[in-house]
Structures are given as C-alpha cells and as structure tokens.
Scaffold this motif. Structure first.
Motif, mmCIF file in Angstrom:
data_model
loop_
_atom_site.group_PDB
_atom_site.id
_atom_site.type_symbol
_atom_site.label_atom_id
_atom_site.label_comp_id
_atom_site.label_asym_id
_atom_site.label_seq_id
_atom_site.Cartn_x
_atom_site.Cartn_y
_atom_site.Cartn_z
ATOM 1 N N ARG A 294 0.815 -1.195 0.000
ATOM 2 C CA ARG A 294 0.000 0.000 0.000
ATOM 3 C C ARG A 294 0.857 1.257 0.000
ATOM 4 O O ARG A 294 1.848 1.338 0.712
ATOM 5 N N LEU B 152 -13.438 -1.183 -4.458
ATOM 6 C CA LEU B 152 -13.275 -1.787 -3.137
ATOM 7 C C LEU B 152 -14.566 -2.401 -2.589
ATOM 8 O O LEU B 152 -14.527 -3.302 -1.758
ATOM 9 N N SER B 153 -15.698 -1.926 -3.067
ATOM 10 C CA SER B 153 -16.978 -2.403 -2.542
ATOM 11 C C SER B 153 -17.546 -3.575 -3.335
ATOM 12 O O SER B 153 -18.585 -4.120 -2.973
ATOM 13 N N ALA C 135 -7.252 1.011 -5.792
ATOM 14 C CA ALA C 135 -8.393 0.523 -5.012
ATOM 15 C C ALA C 135 -9.368 1.691 -4.856
ATOM 16 O O ALA C 135 -9.285 2.464 -3.901
ATOM 17 N N CYS D 249 -12.888 4.263 -1.993
ATOM 18 C CA CYS D 249 -12.581 4.009 -0.586
ATOM 19 C C CYS D 249 -13.473 4.823 0.346
ATOM 20 O O CYS D 249 -13.437 4.619 1.570
ATOM 21 N N ARG E 160 -16.685 -2.546 2.478
ATOM 22 C CA ARG E 160 -15.507 -3.012 1.752
ATOM 23 C C ARG E 160 -15.572 -4.523 1.591
ATOM 24 O O ARG E 160 -15.791 -5.248 2.552
ATOM 25 N N GLU F 113 -7.054 -5.763 2.928
ATOM 26 C CA GLU F 113 -5.720 -5.286 2.584
ATOM 27 C C GLU F 113 -4.765 -6.456 2.339
ATOM 28 O O GLU F 113 -3.880 -6.377 1.480
ATOM 29 N N GLU G 180 -5.326 3.480 -2.213
ATOM 30 C CA GLU G 180 -6.764 3.722 -2.128
ATOM 31 C C GLU G 180 -7.088 5.110 -2.674
ATOM 32 O O GLU G 180 -6.373 6.075 -2.395
ATOM 33 N N SER H 84 -10.469 7.920 -3.879
ATOM 34 C CA SER H 84 -11.890 8.279 -3.937
ATOM 35 C C SER H 84 -12.031 9.480 -4.858
ATOM 36 O O SER H 84 -11.565 10.566 -4.531
#
Length: 256
Positions: free
Chosen positions: A7, A122-123, A156, A159, A164, A168, A185, A187
């Motif tokens: 990450r 991610l969802s 990803a 976020c 989720r 990770e 991550e 958005s």
C-alpha cells in the motif's frame, strides 16, 4: 522516490504540479535546459470501477458525477506537468472500456504504453477477482523496449464507501504475485489520492526510462569522443602538412 510492493501512503508523496496545455507523443527530448518526457499511460479495469471519473477529475478537475456513462472503446485525455526544474512530463491517458466486447482491440490500444493504472472497486469483490485477467492481458500485449513489463499501479477505488469487500491482505498478496509496483486507495468523489496515484506511477516509469537511457547515453558519449578524436587527428595532420611535414607517425597519416 521508490515504492515497494504494498500500500502506498499519501504521506509518502508530493502533489505539487504545474499544469500546461501542450502535448506531443514521443520519447525523452531536450528542449533548452528542460528535458521533455512523453508518456502514454493506460487506465484499465472492469466497468463501473470509476476509471473515467478518475481521469476527468485528474485532467479537467471535474466534480464527481454519480451518473454512470459507459466508455465506448477508448477515450483519451492529455495533460502536461512540471516534474522538476529540469524535467517536464507530457501525459496521454488512455481510458479503456471495461466491456468484454472491446477486449479484442486492446492490443491496438496498448501499443506504446509505458505505464498502467489497474482499477477495481473496493466495494465489489467481483471487480477484484478479474484483475488477474487484466494484468495477464496487459503483460502479453505490451512491453518496454527492454522487454520488461510496463510498471503497473493498482488503484483501489471508492474508498469512501463503508462496505468493503476486499481486505488489505488480499490486495497485498495480489500485488506481490503479479509484480505490481504497489497499490493505493482512492476516492474520486472525495478527491482523495488522485494526483498522488499518478505521481506514484510516474516515479516508477521514470526509473525504468532512465535505466533504458543509460546505455544509449554511454554510446552517445563514446561516439562523441570518437568524433572529437578524429577531428583532432585531422587538424594535426593539416597543420603538419601546411608546415611541410607530410607524415604522421609513418609515410602517410590515416584518418580513422
């Protein structure tokens, strides 16, 4: 800046950039004291993972629009940014449709790409499970001039959503298995880690490009030294001849 597999934290990155309007596709070129790099980046992944919204936010600073618009085939956007005092990067972002019916065209769309953003939601776990297919297709159809795979950063996205569906640990494992430079991550809705994602990928791309430039630069320096040596020999021979000496280390001077 070097990112290890795993990450990527936004605190590791700097997002200061200066936007310009011109663009031309090609390789690294010196323009005065500034070196221009021309990079084509791919934006790939399943439908509805936020690829187009990401590109719109990054390039045009468009506000998030919850209305879904399907990309037909491919869209592309251009942007130029100041990377350092001596380097400028001009980007072409290719946003590829995630629909299966366009998969036969990816070889054409991938051509000359030097980096990739690989997206999932991610969802929605199903968008994560198809990532292996996307990465395999990418690695089969495009490579750097050296033959290595193009640097790829996993995005990803979404976020900001609470539900989720991917851990990770699963994401770390995927990156390690498939040789990605890392993951981050994002958005688009909250404008989170958009520019940072691009900068992370470009840092890795530049490292690869400079590795490939090193042998060429050495060859260029050797060639310039060779040319300079020949010029010096020719100059010395002319001076000796005009002074009445017709030989240079023998009966005749030989110009290399």
């Amino acid at each position: 800046m070097k990112n290890e597999v795993g990450r990527v934290s936004s605190t590791m990155l700097s997002s200061d950039e200066s936007v310009e309007s011109s663009f031309h596709l090609g390789g690294g070129v010196m323009s005065g004291q500034v070196k221009d790099y021309f990079f084509k980046l791919l934006v790939i992944g399943d439908v509805c993972v936020g690829k187009t919204s990401f590109v719109d936010r990054y390039v045009y600073n468009k506000e998030f629009d919850s209305t879904y618009k399907t990309t037909i085939g491919v869209d592309f956007a251009i942007k130029s940014l100041k990377w350092s005092e001596t380097e400028r990067i001009r980007l072409q972002l290719w946003d590829l449709s995630g629909q299966e019916r366009f998969s036969s065209l990816t070889r054409v769309y991938y051509r000359d790409a030097i980096g990739c953003l690989l997206f999932f939601d991610l969802s929605r776990a199903e968008t994560f499970r198809t990532l292996g297919k996307w990465k395999k297709d990418l690695d089969l159809k495009v490579h750097l001039p050296s033959g290595r795979v193009v640097p790829c950063l996993l995005i990803a996205n979404k976020c900001d959503l609470e539900d989720r569906a991917v851990s990770e640990e699963e994401i770390d494992a995927f990156c390690s298995k498939h040789g990605l430079i890392g993951w981050i991550e994002t958005s688009v809705k909250n404008d989170q880690n958009i520019s940072e994602s691009i900068r992370t990928l470009l840092t890795s791309v530049l490292e690869e490009v400079k590795k490939e430039e090193e042998p060429l630069e050495r060859e260029k320096r050797q060639r310039n030294t060779y040319i300079s040596l020949n010029k010096e020999i020719a100059k010395h021979y002319r001076e000796q001849t005009s002074a009445g000496c017709c030989s240079l280390g023998g009966d005749k001077a030989e110009i290399l």
